[in-house]
Write an enzyme that holds these catalytic residues in place. Structure first.
Site, PDB file in Angstrom:
ATOM      1  N   GLU A  68      10.533   2.080  10.341  1.00  5.60           N
ATOM      2  CA  GLU A  68      11.329   3.140  10.307  1.00  5.60           C
ATOM      3  C   GLU A  68      10.674   4.456  10.237  1.00  5.60           C
ATOM      4  O   GLU A  68       9.764   4.605   9.435  1.00  5.60           O
ATOM      5  CB  GLU A  68      12.226   2.968   8.892  1.00  5.60           C
ATOM      6  CG  GLU A  68      13.221   1.801   8.928  1.00  5.60           C
ATOM      7  CD  GLU A  68      14.093   2.043  10.177  1.00  5.60           C
ATOM      8  OE1 GLU A  68      14.366   2.918  10.825  1.00  5.60           O
ATOM      9  OE2 GLU A  68      14.674   0.767  10.891  1.00  5.60           O
ATOM     10  N   VAL A 108       1.890   7.073  13.467  1.00  6.66           N
ATOM     11  CA  VAL A 108       1.170   5.899  12.292  1.00  6.66           C
ATOM     12  C   VAL A 108       2.048   4.558  13.016  1.00  6.66           C
ATOM     13  O   VAL A 108       1.641   3.452  13.121  1.00  6.66           O
ATOM     14  CB  VAL A 108       1.292   6.334  10.953  1.00  6.66           C
ATOM     15  CG1 VAL A 108       0.764   5.009  10.390  1.00  6.66           C
ATOM     16  CG2 VAL A 108       0.215   7.357  10.798  1.00  6.66           C
ATOM     17  N   LYS A 157       0.800  -1.252   0.021  1.00  6.95           N
ATOM     18  CA  LYS A 157       0.043   0.002   0.023  1.00  6.95           C
ATOM     19  C   LYS A 157       0.871   1.193   0.012  1.00  6.95           C
ATOM     20  O   LYS A 157       1.661   1.487   1.121  1.00  6.95           O
ATOM     21  CB  LYS A 157      -0.773   0.001   0.987  1.00  6.95           C
ATOM     22  CG  LYS A 157      -1.707   1.221   1.186  1.00  6.95           C
ATOM     23  CD  LYS A 157      -2.007   1.908   2.464  1.00  6.95           C
ATOM     24  CE  LYS A 157      -1.478   3.222   2.674  1.00  6.95           C
ATOM     25  NZ  LYS A 157      -1.523   4.504   1.706  1.00  6.95           N
ATOM     26  N   CYS A 217      13.811  11.577   6.047  1.00  4.94           N
ATOM     27  CA  CYS A 217      13.855  11.225   7.410  1.00  4.94           C
ATOM     28  C   CYS A 217      15.384  11.535   7.985  1.00  4.94           C
ATOM     29  O   CYS A 217      15.465  11.793   9.100  1.00  4.94           O
ATOM     30  CB  CYS A 217      13.635   9.633   7.602  1.00  4.94           C
ATOM     31  SG  CYS A 217      14.467   8.567   6.502  1.00  4.94           S
ATOM     32  N   GLU A 250      10.178  16.706  14.560  1.00  2.52           N
ATOM     33  CA  GLU A 250      10.515  16.751  13.051  1.00  2.52           C
ATOM     34  C   GLU A 250       9.814  17.679  12.004  1.00  2.52           C
ATOM     35  O   GLU A 250       8.484  17.623  12.237  1.00  2.52           O
ATOM     36  CB  GLU A 250      10.326  15.356  12.535  1.00  2.52           C
ATOM     37  CG  GLU A 250      10.800  14.953  11.080  1.00  2.52           C
ATOM     38  CD  GLU A 250      10.327  13.625  10.794  1.00  2.52           C
ATOM     39  OE1 GLU A 250       9.356  13.160  10.950  1.00  2.52           O
ATOM     40  OE2 GLU A 250      11.404  13.099  10.131  1.00  2.52           O
TER      41      GLU A 250
END
Ligand code: NAP
Ligand code: MG
Length: 486
Positions: A254, A236, A179, A288, A389
């Site tokens: 991750e 999430v 997905k 990231c 972040e």
């Protein structure tokens, strides 16, 4: 290839392109120019997901029975198709999420290289012989696939991340249901077309597009999905991990980063400036591993700052398809608004805005989600822009009195993905390697920048403490069997 029209992308289930039974699609537009429609993707339902999982379950024994060599030959074919379509896929990537075309080409070429790396894994050893205390016994380990693997990916590397998860899953004998991120699902659909064109057997690779709360959650909960690999946000990821754990499935997460660069008093400042800009602002800061905190020793602070600002002022921002533009837009309106709200927070909490801070709204930029490269100084450790972040082109400068203070501040966040130091002093390098709490430790190199043959992942809240890429991928995508024969 069945398509209802050239702009509509279907699900890929059991070797066939299929519309969702919802009969609804999502429109994806270009963040550099919202009038440009990149394509429509299926808004799938749980019934679509169930069909894909059924197909993957049906294909898993046949795929596992093939030799590693035979599975590898499929991956080599996929690599060749992807390479032949590199320009088309890179252009789609740029139009769909905004990174510049050279960055998109680099990412797609990396996808090709990852496929070839894992194709070769089909012929490498997967176990060890271990001396038994029984002199008439033979003891060894071998590896077995998990079965069906669910793959959930973010929008910021829509070619490379799906491939770095799917290629190892497949070579070690798993079948896959992916997905992709909704915002970059057209790009991922084109990657899946390469698997289809290479003739991957029916059911081995399946793609279902749709929302995270329906299809993503559905993958985490599905009783026939044996492992879930996720890259994305912390909120999430944690939820997916808990859901998978509760039903006994393997999971790998991750997640985010808040990556620092330390500039020591003996650093090569030109090198440090270059790496700070590349690490912090390329891909519009949407990595990231992007550099977001800059911890500079007081002895070189003013000189570093002047060099940094004068270089950033020269950067060109615009449509990533334009060869003159160094930095593209934020990937979406909501991403732009998030970054702008962090900039407001920085100002409110007392940081000094040195450069940028605004959305670009002149005639060249008004139809996209462009923002100026932004630099703050006088940023203190408790400020929101020091801790959370941002995922945008924002650098936060802090002047430090010593190397020890720099290390302490570098570690003073919940994340632990990547960190770099600029120094020519071997003692400082070794202390940094020892004391820094991150998975990716970089010396005289930018925080972003990973090599596909090396383990990748974070510590603390950046990761489920597993590693992806390189040979490390075998740990997640297989289980060890310890065998004893008498
Ligand atoms: P995200 O919002 O967490 O989304 C990631 C994926 O999860 C998407 O496919 C999303 O689907 C899906 N999802 C959303 N809600 C879900 C739910 N309730 N259950 C299951 N799946 C769900 O992250 P993003 O905004 O796409 O990506 C940015 C984040 O990824 C940043 O935090 C960044 O640091 C992180 N990242 C980490 C790495 C790494 O390797 N450490 C690499 C790249 C990015 P939809 O798209 O449909 O919402
Ligand atoms: Mg999101």
């Amino acid at each position: 290839m069945l398509k209802t029209d050239e702009q509509t992308y279907l699900n890929f289930i059991n070797g066939k392109w299929k519309a969702s039974n919802s009969a609804e699609v999502k429109k994806n537009t270009n963040p550099a120019n919202k009038e440009d429609v990149v394509g429509f993707v299926q808004k799938s339902t749980l019934a679509d997901l169930n069909e894909a999982v059924e197909a993957a379950k049906g294909a898993k024994d046949g795929w596992h029975k093939l030799s590693g060599d035979a599975r590898g030959k499929y991956l080599y074919k996929v690599a060749n198709v992807l390479e032949s379509r590199l320009e088309d896929i890179a252009t789609t990537l740029t139009r769909e999420m905004g990174k510049t075309l050279p960055e998109a080409r680099g990412e797609t070429a990396r996808g090709v290289a990852i496929l070839r790396y894992y194709a070769g894994e089909g012929l490498r050893e997967i176990g060890n012989v271990i001396p038994s205390t029984d002199s008439e016994g033979l003891m060894f380990t071998t590896r077995t696939p998990l079965g069906v693997v669910g793959v959930i990916t973010p929008w910021n590397f829509p070619v490379a991340i799906p491939i770095w998860k799917m290629a190892p899953a497949l070579i070690y004998g798993n079948t896959v249901v992916i997905k992709p991120a909704s915002e970059a699902a057209v790009t991922c659909a084109k990657v899946i077309e390469c698997f289809a064109e290479a003739g991957i057997p029916e059911g081995v690779v399946n793609m279902v597009t749709g929302s995270g709360s329906v299809i993503g959650q559905g993958i985490a909960e599905h009783p026939d999905i044996n492992g879930v690999t996720f890259t994305g946000s912390n909120a999430v990821g944690k939820q997916i991990g808990q859901t998978a754990l509760a039903r006994g499935a393997k999971y790998q997460l991750e997640m985010g980063g808040k990556n620092p660069v330390i500039v020591a008093e003996d650093a090569d400042l030109d090198l440090a400036v270059k790496a700070t800009i590349s690490g912090g602002l390329s891909s519009t800061g949407q990595k990231c591993t992007a550099t977001s905190r800059v911890l500079v020793h007081k002895a070189v602070y003013d000189e570093f700052k002047q060099k940094l600002l004068s270089q950033i002022e020269k950067l060109t921002v615009g449509d990533g398809l334009g060869t003159q533009n160094w930095m593209g837009p934020c990937s979406s309106e909501s991403q732009l608004n998030t970054v702008l709200s962090y900039i407001e927070k920085g100002k409110e909490e007392g940081a000094t805005l040195l450069l940028g801070g605004n959305r670009l709204m002149d005639s060249e930029h008004e139809s996209g989600y462009f923002i100026e490269p932004t630099v703050f100084e006088n940023v203190t450790p408790k400020m929101t822009i020091s801790q959370e972040e941002i995922f945008g082109p924002v650098l936060a400068l802090t002047k430090v009195d010593s190397f020890e203070e720099a290390i302490q501040l570098a570690n003073d966040v919940e994340f632990g993905l990547s960190a770099s130091i600029f120094t020519n002093n071997i003692q400082k390098m070794l202390a940094f390697i020892n004391d820094i709490e991150v998975g990716m430790v970089r010396v005289n190199a930018e925080t972003a920048g990973v090599e596909l043959q090396a383990p990748f992942g974070g510590m603390k809240n950046s990761s489920s403490h597993s590693r992806e890429q390189g040979r490390a991928a075998i740990e997640f995508f297989t289980s060890i069997k310890t065998v004893f024969i008498k």
